[in-house]
Design an enzyme around this catalytic site. Structure first.
Site: not given
Lengths: 354, 354
Positions: A52-53, A193, A308, A310, A313
């Site tokens: 998205s960025h 988003e 998890r 930050p 991912r």
């Protein structure tokens, strides 16, 4: 942030992402001294799976440079009004060259003073905020960032937008590992988003946005046309957006979110928004055993099934994208090629007549 | 924060609150040089209508001083390892004298450097965080605070507590007005709200807390005995709690929230938690017209029907409480009188045998 990849698109290596981005920006009149900072951030966003960025935002960057909403040739100006303060005026140009210009002075001041801040004003969308704080952390400094954006969140009790989605970001250096990076908007989701859902013609989940009448909506168009973003955690999200606004907009002397033009359309001149970074040399405070204490904290998270850290991912995406490249929709690829070519044609025109 | 006042309680003027607090603390062995800072904060909390952090918390302060969980006689130690950094070691004593000891040095450093930080370690519950940042703002400085607490919030995806309710607080100086103060925990509500409900024998709303099995609960006891607090905005609240943890606990060299003993019971020695304050001299950055720009931002909020500025309830409470005093439950009054008298008796014993 989404890492959904459409089938039947165009596959690009990260080197091809870089080349396409560079060509498109230069063709739209961005100064070669400014282009590198923007291109590097687009490549990094794609490499981290934050599409998205990445290239999804590049048509807007190109369009804004082409029509002059953003001055692609503006050169940032730096001064240091106090030993712990660095200020960069982006001069209505892109955010990335302004931030890149300020980061070395910020890091130097933080190492000299123990703590320092960088205020960027008259700026623009800076892409992934985590990208910037991660680079500060790569200098061994703890980094915190506040960024404002055109108003899209209403204050608690109100209905009219006052704050941008106003992200906050943290980066913590880790011995022998990539820094921990946390990057979150004050809204339930980042506005990008919703833009991505609109581009794909997909509805948004309920709870992300309200329409112009303050009613929940699943229509990305209704959210973007006069609607507002829902703050995360209700009034506490609006409270965090206010904290970010004070640092990123008011303190930097940038446009308040209510005064900033859109990051998306061609109207209203430069948004002239702001970014504020704090960097801290942690050694003097965190002391002996600080590495072990940090990893003990992180271990209390990663030791739990399903939990998890930050940014984890991103780290896994980074390896996958570097190996496999990315796939973007054919339509986006065609748009970017058109910017690269049309701009090139326009540039040739300049050369012929110049 | 609740300003519910029980009928049939004991009415006290703020002067009587101050006198009762002072007597109780001194009687429990708190050093007279430390007592003033704690008493002032209790009076300020009651004056602002934040009863959960006022006299309702005083029995715990007294008990912790009495049994030695907190060393009421500990004297904080200050140093300035870097031009922009001030460090105070609370030495296992109360938080308030340690913070009060550091604030003048913080303000001085911020005015000299443009930005400075105060790290307080080996500390304890500091009461209303907004109280501390407001005092920094009264020196004309923009203030941000991070405070950690015994673990009660689980990380995203996990079930075991890693972060405290970890509040963040902001104070912004305003020309001719009290500073704007925003003070919010990373959880849906502050843990003290659950304690107040338990003290009153009232259930808590669903959505505030989970029991030890991770199930939503309305029983304050189940929430406090092995349960966890729900973060505001889901994973974003847990993310904010991590940011706060990094600054307040890790960076200060204080106990991580997972290592901190309870703020409520007598076990485990001092919690040795931390507080971290950032102060900024805004003049050099915010520039000309900064007052007008700030009030323009606040006006965009207060100009909307139903919207209000954070902290505005405190400001109106401040006038009401000063005029009318407060009412506390008879049982709480009796408890505090017992601390004041029993301690006084113990003190007389010391004098007789000393």
């Amino acid at each position: 942030m989404s890492d959904h990849q459409p089938a039947g698109g165009v596959r690009l290596s990260l080197a091809e992402v870089e080349e396409l981005t560079r060509r498109a920006l230069l063709a739209c009149g961005v100064d070669p001294r400014n282009e590198g900072a923007i291109t590097a951030s687009v490549v990094a966003a794609e490499a981290d799976g934050i599409h998205s960025h990445g290239l999804a935002r590049l048509p807007t960057y190109c369009e804004h440079a082409r029509v002059g909403k953003i001055d692609g040739k503006a050169r940032p100006v730096l001064d240091s009004p106090r030993p712990g303060l660095v200020r960069v005026d982006a001069k209505g140009g892109f955010a990335h060259p302004a931030i890149d210009f300020g980061l070395p002075a910020l890091c130097e001041a933080a190492k000299a003073q123990g703590i320092a801040a960088l205020a960027v004003s008259n700026s623009y969308n800076c892409g992934v905020v985590g990208y910037h704080v991660e680079r500060i952390a790569q200098h061994g400094l703890l980094a915190l960032a506040f960024v404002n954006a055109p108003a899209s969140i209403a204050p608690m009790g109100g209905t009219k937008p006052v704050f941008g989605t106003n992200p906050i970001a943290l980066a913590v250096p880790r011995a022998g590992l990539d820094p921990l990076v946390l990057d979150q908007s004050s809204s339930v989701v980042a506005k990008s988003e919703i833009v991505v859902h609109q581009q794909r013609g997909e509805p948004i989940p309920l709870g992300w946005a309200l329409d112009r009448d303050g009613e929940p909506t699943t229509d990305p168009k209704a959210a973007l046309a006069g609607g507002t973003m829902v703050p995360a955690g209700g009034y506490k999200g609006a409270g965090l957006a206010l904290i970010v606004e004070i640092f990123a907009a008011w303190l930097t002397g940038a446009n308040l979110s209510i005064d900033a033009s859109s990051f998306a359309d061609n109207l209203g001149g430069s948004p002239r928004t702001g970014q504020f970074f704090i960097a801290i040399d942690t050694g003097a405070l965190a002391g002996d055993g600080s590495t072990e204490r940090l990893e003990r904290l992180f271990g209390a998270i990663t030791g739990q099934e399903g939990a998890r850290l930050p940014g984890s991912r991103r780290t896994s995406a980074r390896q996958r994208m570097a190996a496999q490249g990315i796939t973007i929709p054919q339509k986006l690829f065609d748009t970017l090629q058109a910017y690269a070519s049309a701009g090139a044609a326009a540039q040739r025109g300049v050369e012929l007549t110049g």
